[in-house]
Design an enzyme around this catalytic site. Sequence first.
Site, PDB file in Angstrom:
ATOM      1  N   TYR A 392       0.810  -1.216   0.000  1.00 36.04           N
ATOM      2  CA  TYR A 392       0.000   0.000   0.000  1.00 36.04           C
ATOM      3  C   TYR A 392       0.851   1.278   0.000  1.00 36.04           C
ATOM      4  O   TYR A 392       0.314   2.375   0.176  1.00 36.04           O
ATOM      5  CB  TYR A 392      -0.955   0.019   1.190  1.00 36.04           C
ATOM      6  N   HIS A 395       2.638   6.360  -2.884  1.00 34.88           N
ATOM      7  CA  HIS A 395       2.753   7.817  -2.950  1.00 34.88           C
ATOM      8  C   HIS A 395       2.724   8.393  -4.362  1.00 34.88           C
ATOM      9  O   HIS A 395       2.361   9.566  -4.530  1.00 34.88           O
ATOM     10  CB  HIS A 395       4.029   8.259  -2.217  1.00 34.88           C
TER      11      HIS A 395
END
Length: 620
Positions: A392, A395
């Site tokens: 996850y 960015h």
Amino acid sequence: MRKAPFHARTRTHPSAHAEGKGACSPFVRLHDNVALAVDRKLGWQHLPTPLGLLTLMGLRDNLRRKNLHDTNGYPAQGVPDIEPPAARHLTERTADGSYNDLDNPRMGMAHSRFGRNVPPDVTFPEPEPQILTPSPREVSRTLLTRDEFIPATSVNALVAAWLQFMIRDWVSHGQGAIDDPWRIELEDGDPWPTQPMLVPRTLPDTTRTEDGDGLPPTYINENSHWWDASQLYGSDLATQRRMRSGEKGKLKAPRDGMLFADAPELDPANTPGFWLGLLMMHHVFALEHNAICDRLSREFPAWSDEQFFQRARLINAALIAKIHTVEWTPAVISHPTTVTALRANWYGLLGERVQRLLGRISGNELLSGIVGGNTEHFGVPYSLTEEFVAVYRMHPLVPDDWSFRSAADDSLLQETNFRELTGRRAYEVFANHGLPDLFYSFGTSHPGLVTLHNYPKFLQEYQRPDEKLMDLAAVDVLRIREMGVPRYNEFRRRLHLEPAADFATLTDNPVWAEEMRRIYDDDIEGVDLMVGMYAEPRPKGFAFSDTAFRIFVLMASRRLNSDRFLTRDYTPQVYTQAGLDWIENNGMTSVMLRHFPELRSPMRAVDNAFTPWNTLHPVT
């Protein structure tokens, strides 16, 4: 002298293995083995949707049996206290996540350990200097730096805000310890202002014994592991009480853009990573909580403040889980097979229409979905995992440059950069523009594609609220290594995928292949997980990699399967019928329009609120 391959640099501890969870029939195992073979030979994404679904089912079964590993059974001391059992635990989520599982009340609570999706014997972090090889800073500068923004055109920028809103609910390793930092030596010509670059180490697991048990390190999740909207409600009772108004179950209404005007110590702007997108999501779902309270007060006027709050929290958290499952995730991985599979997690393959007409007509999760079915841990106590956190790290979704436009006529209001949207500056932007204009601007712009050379430049020189300067791209690379998550090829092996034979087969971009070959000294086994995931070709409709998707296949359904309040206790007796109706009749679009009816025109004919909205024609 040539280095040993990275996949060979592990320690083994036989007692740490946790394979073979759950029994299954010979037919099921045959199907699962065929699914693995078909996936390796052809790829699930290249099959017709029905065959692709059968293949994903088999992949998930394999992952459930082989890729859930418990760390909470390791030796422990000083674990957090929990309150005594009480009748309210049957129908209410606790502030810290305890008592979701009534037989194992500590399961998934705040300040419990992250689990693993790979065997413990491959989760020992590499020793120095290997763990700093190649330099995370050079990986950042050479492979991740954004030269030109690469948009993900199938989705809008709300996907970036939503993802971090979810992360704030799910996981936190804390802000790290700077007393003994990682020291990254800088190459000649590096413009970083200090030598060496200092990166705080992740906080140690204070519940581990110090008896030299020979097991790999573990780390604590400061948040509850459950999908319980703890980013709105807190992960401890004292914080939760500070957030409440004390009237009809409502949360304190934000004032002048400030979420906690009378409790500055709770202000999320004090925490690294706060930005305008988070502020917007906090606002809208605090408003949604209060709208749910209003609905419940019409149905149950005699209820107490506590009753309203607890039911509204349950309903709001489940609605957020539904939005993520059937809207956000299908938007960012919009392959026809995955869209069908993700909706089936909630409604089953029989679909939403059958469920609305007839309810759950089967106990089988494939037919009627996971939600409202049986609670299932697949033989392993529930927790989120270090591998889940690693995949996850997305960015690149965040653009560097932003334009804010009017929701009334698309006229330009402000152009700025991401730096001006972070920390307390987010409140200034919020004060200058109404939420309808901010949501319109996000809904009509694109996030970045999760790929190499697309990391936000601002985040490579990010100043935290404590004024420490960080290159978050380098930190992301180092954190994954520090957590003992295997590097790319070994990670793929452990998820039953073929490793990359060489740099040319890892990516279809020959320039990237050569850049990686130089950075990793021609050692394909040394490629970092994040770099490999960013470099590999993506399935059709995907904003991120197929390797990351394998963790989603496992953990997206597990978060539902294990949660009592989304399975066996997803009932009118717990939620009220009004609460279940609220969840099933609403989604991100209706939430937006309930609180910001000015968005009706740009959202008209938009099937998914995370896909691009209609751009209005400017008034001339």
